[in-house]
Design an enzyme around this catalytic site. Structure first.
Site, PDB file in Angstrom:
ATOM      1  N   LYS A 163       1.072  -1.189   0.008  1.00 42.90           N
ATOM      2  CA  LYS A 163       0.147   0.115   0.023  1.00 42.90           C
ATOM      3  C   LYS A 163       0.679   1.213  -0.265  1.00 42.90           C
ATOM      4  O   LYS A 163       1.847   1.326   0.802  1.00 42.90           O
ATOM      5  CB  LYS A 163      -0.705   0.486   1.448  1.00 42.90           C
ATOM      6  CG  LYS A 163      -2.019  -1.050   1.279  1.00 42.90           C
ATOM      7  CD  LYS A 163      -3.098  -1.129   0.120  1.00 42.90           C
ATOM      8  CE  LYS A 163      -4.702  -1.797   0.517  1.00 42.90           C
ATOM      9  NZ  LYS A 163      -5.276  -2.050  -0.333  1.00 42.90           N
ATOM     10  N   ASN A 190      -4.784   3.140  -3.811  1.00 43.17           N
ATOM     11  CA  ASN A 190      -6.744   3.441  -3.481  1.00 43.17           C
ATOM     12  C   ASN A 190      -6.533   4.470  -3.447  1.00 43.17           C
ATOM     13  O   ASN A 190      -7.034   6.126  -2.734  1.00 43.17           O
ATOM     14  CB  ASN A 190      -6.731   2.719  -1.972  1.00 43.17           C
ATOM     15  CG  ASN A 190      -5.980   1.483  -1.518  1.00 43.17           C
ATOM     16  OD1 ASN A 190      -5.634   1.169  -1.167  1.00 43.17           O
ATOM     17  ND2 ASN A 190      -7.471   0.717  -2.309  1.00 43.17           N
ATOM     18  N   LYS A 262     -12.342  -7.305  -7.866  1.00 44.91           N
ATOM     19  CA  LYS A 262     -13.849  -7.653  -6.620  1.00 44.91           C
ATOM     20  C   LYS A 262     -15.185  -7.931  -6.157  1.00 44.91           C
ATOM     21  O   LYS A 262     -16.267  -6.856  -7.119  1.00 44.91           O
ATOM     22  CB  LYS A 262     -13.349  -6.255  -5.197  1.00 44.91           C
ATOM     23  CG  LYS A 262     -12.110  -6.284  -5.196  1.00 44.91           C
ATOM     24  CD  LYS A 262     -12.111  -5.119  -4.307  1.00 44.91           C
ATOM     25  CE  LYS A 262      -9.988  -5.191  -3.741  1.00 44.91           C
ATOM     26  NZ  LYS A 262      -9.728  -3.850  -3.089  1.00 44.91           N
TER      27      LYS A 262
END
Length: 368
Positions: A163, A190, A262
């Site tokens: 991340k 993100n 997802k």
């Protein structure tokens, strides 16, 4: 199949270690589970929403509310229900893809259990095991990051995802690359960056990454296309891909060369398979992302990740990566892979003792 009732159950399962992203830090997985009971079988689904609307507009309590008030009654009115009828029954309602996905998955699970068919077979899986990567959150220091990555590699994970966010990007990636050599490595932002950061993000080209995942805003396909033209590192889209049509648009615009699927984000496993098919038709590889799922969601994700277009290890990590005690029998890593469940439906069900331990609330919605 006729539904006789639906149970909405909230569980809170402690994480082994805090998981930090640009959206915040999680220490507990609060999940909404959906159990449908029919005249033939029962089935389970897990909602991917978080406790707050940070990753997406959805959150667990809103998902429970919309399911109770609108989605469950709409599906209950369908005669001879099967999973393919769930989306049409809910077509009049806007948004709430994660809530829809949990309900559709539970119906799909019940339908397949009644017929003795594994989800992997129903989706078109071609593998009995899937390669696994691991997502590493933002740590308090680079030495702590290196320790975490080293531990996951020792455990056998085949790909590392870091991340990143402004102020935590180039140097952590450099440190991991220097310490661990040519380990398969990718990064996930993100949506933490803007178009003003394109030149800065281009510095990541120096590290031979598999991909740069969702650097810009959800609705900024043009910005992603501009960044893709600037970088040699492939752009992967995650939050921007909400449907097969969105995937086709992103590919046509040159906004991505890889897609993260997802199922919760796109409304369920049937739409996830359609996205897989669209990407395969354009020779765009896909992989299966994770939402800190318990074993209920993980089982279904493994079935999806066994389809032929999934060419990268996903975030379908072993149970122990996240939980000391999972809701189901734990999934254990073997030579960097997890087995695809072979039982009917999703192939697993929550263990009664674990379900009792972690449940914080349950509502039964009678039907019929």
């Amino acid at each position: 199949m006729k539904l006789t009732g639906v149970e909405l159950r909230t569980v809170r399962v402690p994480l082994v270690t805090p998981f930090r992203t640009s959206f915040g830090t999680e220490t507990v997985r609060e999940a909404l589970l959906v159990r449908v009971v029919s005249d033939e079988a029962e089935g389970w689904g897990e909602c991917g929403a978080d406790t707050a609307p940070l990753y997406s507009p959805e959150y667990t309590h809103a998902a429970a509310d919309v399911l109770t008030r609108f989605l469950v009654p709409a599906v209950a009115g369908v005669p001879e229900l099967d999973a393919h009828q769930v989306a049409p029954a809910l077509a009049g309602f806007k948004g709430h893809r994660m809530a829809r996905a949990a309900l559709e998955t539970a119906v799909l699970d019940a339908d397949l259990r009644a017929r003795g068919v594994p989800l992997a077979h129903a989706l078109g899986a071609v593998r009995s095991t899937v390669p696994c990567g691991v997502s590493v959150g933002i740590t308090e220091s680079i030495p702590a990051l290196l320790d975490a990555v080293g531990g996951y590699l020792d455990a056998g994970y085949l790909r590392i995802k870091l991340k990143i966010e402004p102020g935590w990007d180039v140097e952590p990636v450099r440190a991991v690359r220097e310490r661990f050599g040519d380990v398969p490595l990718q990064v996930d932002a993100n949506t933490a960056y803007s178009r003003a950061d394109l030149r800065h993000l281009a510095r990541l080209d120096d590290f031979g990454l598999l991909m740069l995942e969702q650097p810009l805003a959800v609705d900024d396909l043009l910005g992603h296309a501009r960044l893709a033209a600037l970088l040699t590192t492939p752009i992967c889209l995650d939050e921007s891909i909400t449907s097969a049509r969105a995937a086709a648009d992103a590919i046509a615009l040159g906004a991505c060369r890889v897609v993260n699927i997802k199922p919760g984000r796109v409304g369920g496993y049937l739409e996830a398979r359609r996205i897989h098919d669209v990407c395969a038709a354009h020779d765009v590889p896909v992989w299966c992302g994770g939402m800190l799922e318990t074993g209920v969601g993980r089982a279904a994700n493994l079935a999806l990740a066994a389809l032929p277009g999934f060419r990268f290890p996903g975030d379908t990590s072993a149970s122990e990566r996240y939980y000391a005690t999972d809701l189901t029998e734990p999934f254990r890593l073997v030579d960097g892979h997890l087995p695809v469940p072979t039982g009917p439906g999703i192939g697993v069900a929550p263990l009664p003792d674990a379900l009792e331990e972690f449940t914080t609330g349950a509502t039964w919605v009678p039907l019929g």
